[in-house]
Design a protein around this motif. Structure first.
Motif, PDB file in Angstrom:
ATOM      1  N   ILE A 155       2.656   0.826   3.354  1.00  0.00           N
ATOM      2  CA  ILE A 155       3.451   0.711   2.132  1.00  0.00           C
ATOM      3  C   ILE A 155       4.373   1.930   2.083  1.00  0.00           C
ATOM      4  O   ILE A 155       3.897   3.055   1.933  1.00  0.00           O
ATOM      5  N   PRO A 156       5.679   1.729   2.240  1.00  0.00           N
ATOM      6  CA  PRO A 156       6.597   2.868   2.290  1.00  0.00           C
ATOM      7  C   PRO A 156       6.712   3.587   0.943  1.00  0.00           C
ATOM      8  O   PRO A 156       6.410   3.014  -0.112  1.00  0.00           O
TER       9      PRO A 156
ATOM     10  N   LEU B 157       6.190   2.597  -3.231  1.00  0.00           N
ATOM     11  CA  LEU B 157       5.196   3.250  -4.082  1.00  0.00           C
ATOM     12  C   LEU B 157       5.858   3.762  -5.358  1.00  0.00           C
ATOM     13  O   LEU B 157       5.306   3.661  -6.447  1.00  0.00           O
ATOM     14  N   ARG B 158       7.067   4.303  -5.215  1.00  0.00           N
ATOM     15  CA  ARG B 158       7.773   4.797  -6.400  1.00  0.00           C
ATOM     16  C   ARG B 158       8.118   3.648  -7.332  1.00  0.00           C
ATOM     17  O   ARG B 158       8.066   3.785  -8.549  1.00  0.00           O
ATOM     18  N   ASP B 159       8.456   2.517  -6.759  1.00  0.00           N
ATOM     19  CA  ASP B 159       8.830   1.352  -7.575  1.00  0.00           C
ATOM     20  C   ASP B 159       7.675   0.870  -8.444  1.00  0.00           C
ATOM     21  O   ASP B 159       7.892   0.162  -9.425  1.00  0.00           O
ATOM     22  N   LEU B 160       6.450   1.225  -8.073  1.00  0.00           N
ATOM     23  CA  LEU B 160       5.302   0.769  -8.847  1.00  0.00           C
ATOM     24  C   LEU B 160       5.145   1.532 -10.148  1.00  0.00           C
ATOM     25  O   LEU B 160       4.340   1.169 -10.995  1.00  0.00           O
ATOM     26  N   GLY B 161       5.915   2.603 -10.303  1.00  0.00           N
ATOM     27  CA  GLY B 161       5.868   3.353 -11.546  1.00  0.00           C
ATOM     28  C   GLY B 161       4.566   4.099 -11.746  1.00  0.00           C
ATOM     29  O   GLY B 161       4.146   4.341 -12.868  1.00  0.00           O
ATOM     30  N   THR B 162       3.910   4.475 -10.641  1.00  0.00           N
ATOM     31  CA  THR B 162       2.658   5.223 -10.773  1.00  0.00           C
ATOM     32  C   THR B 162       2.953   6.692 -11.036  1.00  0.00           C
ATOM     33  O   THR B 162       4.009   7.201 -10.660  1.00  0.00           O
ATOM     34  N   SER B 163       1.999   7.368 -11.695  1.00  0.00           N
ATOM     35  CA  SER B 163       2.181   8.793 -11.938  1.00  0.00           C
ATOM     36  C   SER B 163       1.734   9.625 -10.740  1.00  0.00           C
ATOM     37  O   SER B 163       1.927  10.827 -10.706  1.00  0.00           O
ATOM     38  N   LEU B 164       1.123   8.966  -9.754  1.00  0.00           N
ATOM     39  CA  LEU B 164       0.714   9.683  -8.549  1.00  0.00           C
ATOM     40  C   LEU B 164       1.946  10.055  -7.730  1.00  0.00           C
ATOM     41  O   LEU B 164       2.874   9.275  -7.615  1.00  0.00           O
ATOM     42  N   GLU B 165       1.926  11.265  -7.178  1.00  0.00           N
ATOM     43  CA  GLU B 165       3.041  11.695  -6.329  1.00  0.00           C
ATOM     44  C   GLU B 165       2.623  11.626  -4.869  1.00  0.00           C
ATOM     45  O   GLU B 165       1.921  12.490  -4.360  1.00  0.00           O
ATOM     46  N   PHE B 166       3.089  10.588  -4.207  1.00  0.00           N
ATOM     47  CA  PHE B 166       2.734  10.407  -2.807  1.00  0.00           C
ATOM     48  C   PHE B 166       3.628  11.272  -1.923  1.00  0.00           C
ATOM     49  O   PHE B 166       4.826  11.365  -2.142  1.00  0.00           O
ATOM     50  N   THR B 167       3.006  11.922  -0.930  1.00  0.00           N
ATOM     51  CA  THR B 167       3.799  12.680   0.032  1.00  0.00           C
ATOM     52  C   THR B 167       3.844  11.984   1.383  1.00  0.00           C
ATOM     53  O   THR B 167       4.503  12.435   2.295  1.00  0.00           O
ATOM     54  N   SER B 168       3.122  10.896   1.502  1.00  0.00           N
ATOM     55  CA  SER B 168       3.231  10.081   2.711  1.00  0.00           C
ATOM     56  C   SER B 168       2.987   8.632   2.327  1.00  0.00           C
ATOM     57  O   SER B 168       2.380   8.356   1.290  1.00  0.00           O
TER      58      SER B 168
ATOM     59  N   MET C 158      -1.203  -6.123  -2.413  1.00  0.00           N
ATOM     60  CA  MET C 158      -1.965  -4.964  -1.916  1.00  0.00           C
ATOM     61  C   MET C 158      -1.376  -3.649  -2.410  1.00  0.00           C
ATOM     62  O   MET C 158      -2.074  -2.646  -2.497  1.00  0.00           O
ATOM     63  N   ASN C 159      -0.087  -3.622  -2.702  1.00  0.00           N
ATOM     64  CA  ASN C 159       0.516  -2.379  -3.203  1.00  0.00           C
ATOM     65  C   ASN C 159      -0.152  -1.946  -4.500  1.00  0.00           C
ATOM     66  O   ASN C 159      -0.591  -0.819  -4.641  1.00  0.00           O
ATOM     67  N   GLU C 160      -0.230  -2.875  -5.419  1.00  0.00           N
ATOM     68  CA  GLU C 160      -0.820  -2.539  -6.719  1.00  0.00           C
ATOM     69  C   GLU C 160      -2.295  -2.195  -6.587  1.00  0.00           C
ATOM     70  O   GLU C 160      -2.780  -1.241  -7.198  1.00  0.00           O
ATOM     71  N   LEU C 161      -2.995  -2.979  -5.780  1.00  0.00           N
ATOM     72  CA  LEU C 161      -4.441  -2.758  -5.654  1.00  0.00           C
ATOM     73  C   LEU C 161      -4.730  -1.410  -4.999  1.00  0.00           C
ATOM     74  O   LEU C 161      -5.575  -0.644  -5.458  1.00  0.00           O
ATOM     75  N   ALA C 162      -4.000  -1.096  -3.929  1.00  0.00           N
ATOM     76  CA  ALA C 162      -4.254   0.162  -3.215  1.00  0.00           C
ATOM     77  C   ALA C 162      -3.976   1.358  -4.116  1.00  0.00           C
ATOM     78  O   ALA C 162      -4.758   2.311  -4.152  1.00  0.00           O
TER      79      ALA C 162
END
Ligand SMILES: [Zn+2]
Ligand SMILES: [Zn+2]
Length: 150
Positions: free
Chosen positions: A22-23, A27-38, A108-112
């Motif tokens: 999942i690029p 991940l940003r499009d999901l509007g999560t507050s988590l900041e992914f670095t990879s 799977m994006n939302e679930l992961a």
């Protein structure tokens, strides 16, 4: 990553393996507050055992986090495994690991992202023995920034 599961639900004994990434943009499009670095790497298996559809998968990713004790930013790698039972109807849900899916489609994006978010501890520490901040001067004791003590 969207998985179409009609065949799996229709056929007892059916099984499928999947893997993918999942690029970061998704991940940003999901509007999560988590900041992914990879990106998130996914690998898993879905199987229909006697009519019950189970999902077992693992994810790898890394997050930029803020330490609750010293307020420093740090990056942490995650390698986690999850198991779920997939249900088509709300009435089939029995446990908290059960996942309701609509029209045989599993996002799977939302679930992961939600699995990863739930597995984070409520108190986030840069390390188990983080020394935190000096209550007097606010210096970061991990970096020896406090000059209060003579
Ligand atoms: Zn810390
Ligand atoms: Zn101090």
């Amino acid at each position: 990553m969207i998985l179409q599961l009609k065949r799996l639900f229709d056929r007892v004994g059916e099984q499928t393996d999947f893997s993918g990434v999942i690029p970061l943009e998704e991940l940003r499009d999901l509007g999560t507050s988590l900041e992914f670095t990879s990106p998130i790497s996914l690998e898993g298996k879905i199987q229909n055992i006697a009519g019950m559809v189970t999902l077992d998968y693992s994810l790898r990713s890394s997050l930029l986090l803020l330490c609750d004790r010293c307020l420093d930013e740090f990056t942490k790698d995650y390698d986690l495994s999850f198991s779920h039972i997939l249900c088509l109807n709300e009435s089939e849900l029995t446990g908290e690991d059960d996942v309701l899916i609509e029209d045989y489609v599993l996002d799977m994006n939302e679930l992961a992202v939600s699995d990863l978010a739930i597995s984070l501890p409520t108190k986030i520490l840069c390390s188990e023995d983080c020394l935190g901040l000096c209550p007097d001067c606010g210096g970061n004791l991990n970096r020896g920034e406090c000059r209060c003590q003579g």
